[in-house]
Write a protein that holds these residues in place. Structure first.
Motif, mmCIF file in Angstrom:
data_model
loop_
_atom_site.group_PDB
_atom_site.id
_atom_site.type_symbol
_atom_site.label_atom_id
_atom_site.label_comp_id
_atom_site.label_asym_id
_atom_site.label_seq_id
_atom_site.Cartn_x
_atom_site.Cartn_y
_atom_site.Cartn_z
ATOM 1 N N LEU A 1 -1.377 -3.761 -1.255
ATOM 2 C CA LEU A 1 0.156 -3.681 -1.084
ATOM 3 C C LEU A 1 0.904 -4.996 -1.615
ATOM 4 C CD1 LEU A 1 2.189 -1.755 0.285
ATOM 5 C CD2 LEU A 1 1.906 -2.961 2.460
ATOM 6 N N SER A 2 0.297 -6.079 -1.323
ATOM 7 C CA SER A 2 0.937 -7.337 -2.041
ATOM 8 C C SER A 2 1.472 -7.260 -3.389
ATOM 9 C CB SER A 2 0.159 -8.630 -1.582
ATOM 10 O OG SER A 2 -1.164 -8.306 -2.009
ATOM 11 N N TYR A 3 0.796 -6.306 -4.285
ATOM 12 C CA TYR A 3 0.959 -6.065 -5.770
ATOM 13 C C TYR A 3 2.129 -4.936 -5.962
ATOM 14 C CZ TYR A 3 -2.768 -9.276 -6.761
ATOM 15 O OH TYR A 3 -3.718 -10.458 -6.871
ATOM 16 N N TRP A 4 2.705 -4.467 -4.713
ATOM 17 C CA TRP A 4 3.316 -3.165 -5.184
ATOM 18 C C TRP A 4 4.348 -3.275 -5.808
ATOM 19 C CZ3 TRP A 4 8.510 -2.597 -3.186
ATOM 20 C CH2 TRP A 4 8.923 -1.552 -3.119
ATOM 21 N N ARG A 5 5.418 -4.789 -5.768
ATOM 22 C CA ARG A 5 6.387 -5.047 -6.507
ATOM 23 C C ARG A 5 6.111 -4.985 -8.024
ATOM 24 N NH1 ARG A 5 9.309 -10.086 -4.701
ATOM 25 N NH2 ARG A 5 11.195 -9.399 -6.047
#
Length: 618
Positions: A201-205
């Motif tokens: 999720l930390s790569y979502w951006r």
């Protein structure tokens, strides 16, 4: 919803080494020493790829070609606009090489349609293309049309450009002699956006960078980033709830977001995009480079090296230093990851003594397997010194097994006592105690883990204070026996170096911390429980039933010093590094609803164990 356009230089700097955009110490001017040419190279299907060529002004001798293919732009565009630094490092730049940058198809000034991790086609017919054919045809054109080249070509790149360098090994052009994939993606289901099936999720951006397509060449960014209105990443994702609620930020025009949602298991879509299974019968010399604390790409470099080593007879070496993503190409005097300082000039020495030597030997020198470099050059992140090895993992190791025992201990005998904890999706364990909004995670890889050790939903096991140094090398195997009251769960294992109470602070130590009793994370990994038996066919847990879950943690080279302790932490949430598991089995977590997320009680049995390889110097 407000959308934000970020400056190109800011976005690219998140993926590439900072030194690419900084002047060298002597203020070396590329324009004074190189000529620049911009060309369009036509591929077999008629698509033109924008390519920038920097050639030495000194034409008294011939030079090899060093090619980087990138989705992050070959700019600055324009014949009179020059990069401040070219090539892998300043030493190669100053001594003279022909450096080439190319926008891959569908990106920036190149024509065509971009395909994120384009599938390799082993036996192409007619006008079928992949990144291997684009690379081959680019090299062929450069050899025929670039003056003063010596007929030898090398490829290199970091992160996604490292993936394209790795790709160049497939159906390699005969003139391709030296390839250095650095932090290259090996498989998107295990690197960057997934770890063992858990969505990062930390790569979502970063989905914005790869998901928006363009139809014509562009010298300005066409993708956009959602403005989130907060710097508190943990709270932002917690408030948004299920992944399906993030659809309001990325619509169907974001192709990659749609692909992530539609392919939640390791199906043919992901399998076809992996390169690792194709790395066999490789001919060019290879030097794979990575960071032992690279939060983005650990799987790819290690697995690429191991597969080439097992399936080819070429020159194949590996370099792993105390770096995060791309640190080895930076100019930092002091090398540190977060609070942990490793030494001075580590990256500079690598650039001068390893990287430059590799390319010169195979592109300007004899090109024999006797390069003068070690097979494996891997930094000991506990002793804080380099190690040279004849193979990796090295010879001279013995297996060491610790069981997850009672009273927070690691024992040599399985325990009959089990440990339980309650995992609540509404109060997940943070992956960092820093309050910030990151584009991609980095610092957490060595972060202090005291905050999680003190939570009731994190199980802690550790050795007594070590009476002598203990060096652990290679991959780590966690064999957990677990149960849950639910039907799904994630399992996270962390390996931690607990410092002694009198450990001294350094200038990197955060103001609110002390290094005394620091809990340095050395390695960590997650297994999405539904994939415990198969990444292709997820299956639920049976409530209350003892179940085996195996987790491989990527390689380390770390000496736990005398006076330190080795600690293991086990938990089921790691937020928002990974997305929340509903803990109720649903076919696709991207489509889970609010009511699917349930608090559950998890059990870790006393015969769960962690296996290490202990290195004993010969």
């Amino acid at each position: 919803m407000k959308l934000t356009y970020f400056p190109l230089i800011f976005i690219i700097s998140l993926f590439l080494p900072l030194s690419v955009y900084s002047q060298t110490e002597e203020d070396y001017q590329v324009a004074d020493n190189y000529t620049k040419q911009e060309v369009e190279i036509t591929m077999r299907d008629g698509i033109k790829l924008h390519t920038t060529i920097y050639s030495p002004k000194d034409t008294s001798k011939k030079y090899p070609i060093l090619l980087q293919r990138t989705p992050y732009s070959s700019r600055p565009y324009g014949k009179d606009e020059f990069r401040s630094k070219i090539g892998p490092n300043e030493y190669l730049m100053k001594e003279g090489n022909i450096f080439v940058y190319q926008d891959v198809r569908g990106r920036w000034m190149s024509e065509g349609v971009y395909d994120n991790m384009r599938a390799y086609i082993p036996k192409k017919k007619g006008k079928q293309i992949d990144e291997a054919s684009d690379t081959y045809e680019t090299i062929d054109w450069l050899l025929k049309n670039t003056k003063n080249n010596n007929g030898k070509v090398g490829t290199w790149g970091i992160s996604y450009p490292g993936y394209y360098a790795l790709y160049s090994l497939l159906d390699a052009h005969p003139a391709l002699k030296a390839v250095s994939p650095q932090a290259g993606i090996g498989d998107f289901f295990f690197d960057d956006f997934h770890h063992n099936g858990a969505y990062l999720l930390s790569y979502w951006r970063a989905t914005a960078v790869f998901g928006y397509e363009k139809s014509t060449p562009s010298d300005t960014s066409w993708y956009k980033f959602p403005e989130l209105g907060t710097q508190d990443q943990y709270q932002f994702f917690l408030d948004n709830g299920p992944l399906s609620n993030l659809d309001k930020y990325y619509k169907e025009d974001n192709v990659f977001w749609t692909q992530l949602k539609e392919h939640s298991s390791y199906d043919e879509f992901w399998k076809s995009r992996g390169l690792i299974q194709h790395l066999k019968d490789i001919k060019p010399a290879v030097m794979i480079v990575g960071g032992l604390f690279d939060a983005e790409d650990l799987y790819g470099p290690f697995e690429s090296y191991k597969n080439i080593e097992a399936k080819s007879d070429n020159y194949n070496t590996i370099v792993f230093g105390p770096w995060s993503h791309g640190d080895w190409a930076r100019d930092s005097k002091r090398q540190a990851i977060g609070n942990v300082y490793f030494g001075d000039d580590i990256s500079k020495n690598y650039q001068k003594d390893i990287e430059t030597k590799f390319f010169n030997h195979f592109l300007k020198g004899p090109g024999t397997k006797d390069s003068g470099l070690p097979e494996a050059y891997v930094y000991d992140t506990g002793n804080k010194k380099w190690g040279s090895f004849e193979q990796w993992p090295p010879k001279g190791t013995v297996k060491k097994t610790w069981f997850l025992g009672a009273d927070q201990t690691l024992t040599e005998i399985a325990s009959e006592e089990n440990q339980t904890f309650v995992s609540d999706p509404k109060k997940p364990v943070p992956y960092s105690e820093d309050i910030k909004m990151v584009f991609t995670p980095r610092k957490y890889m060595t972060d202090d883990q005291r905050f999680s050790a003190r939570r009731p939903d994190v199980l802690v096991y550790e050795t007594p204070v070590l009476e002598e140094d203990m060096s652990l090398v290679g991959a780590i195997q966690a064999h957990l026996y677990v149960a849950t009251t639910g039907t799904d769960a994630d399992w996270i294992v962390k390996v931690i170096d607990v410092y002694p109470a009198d450990a001294e602070d350094t200038e990197e130590t955060q103001a609110y911390l002390k290094m005394g009793n620091y809990h340095m994370m050395v390695r960590s990994e997650v297994m999405r429980g539904r994939f415990r038996n198969s990444f292709e066919n997820p299956e639920p847990f049976k409530p209350g039933e003892k179940t085996s879950v195996d987790i491989t943690l990527q390689d380390i080279n770390h000496t736990f010093k005398k006076g330190h302790k080795l600690q293991i932490q086990v938990q089921s949430t790691w937020f928002p590094l990974i997305d929340l598991n509903p803990q109720t089995f649903v076919p696709n977590i991207f489509k889970a609803e609010e009511g699917d997320f349930k608090k559950q009680t998890h059990t870790v049995y006393g015969d769960s164990k962690i296996e290490f390889s202990v290195f004993q110097e010969q």
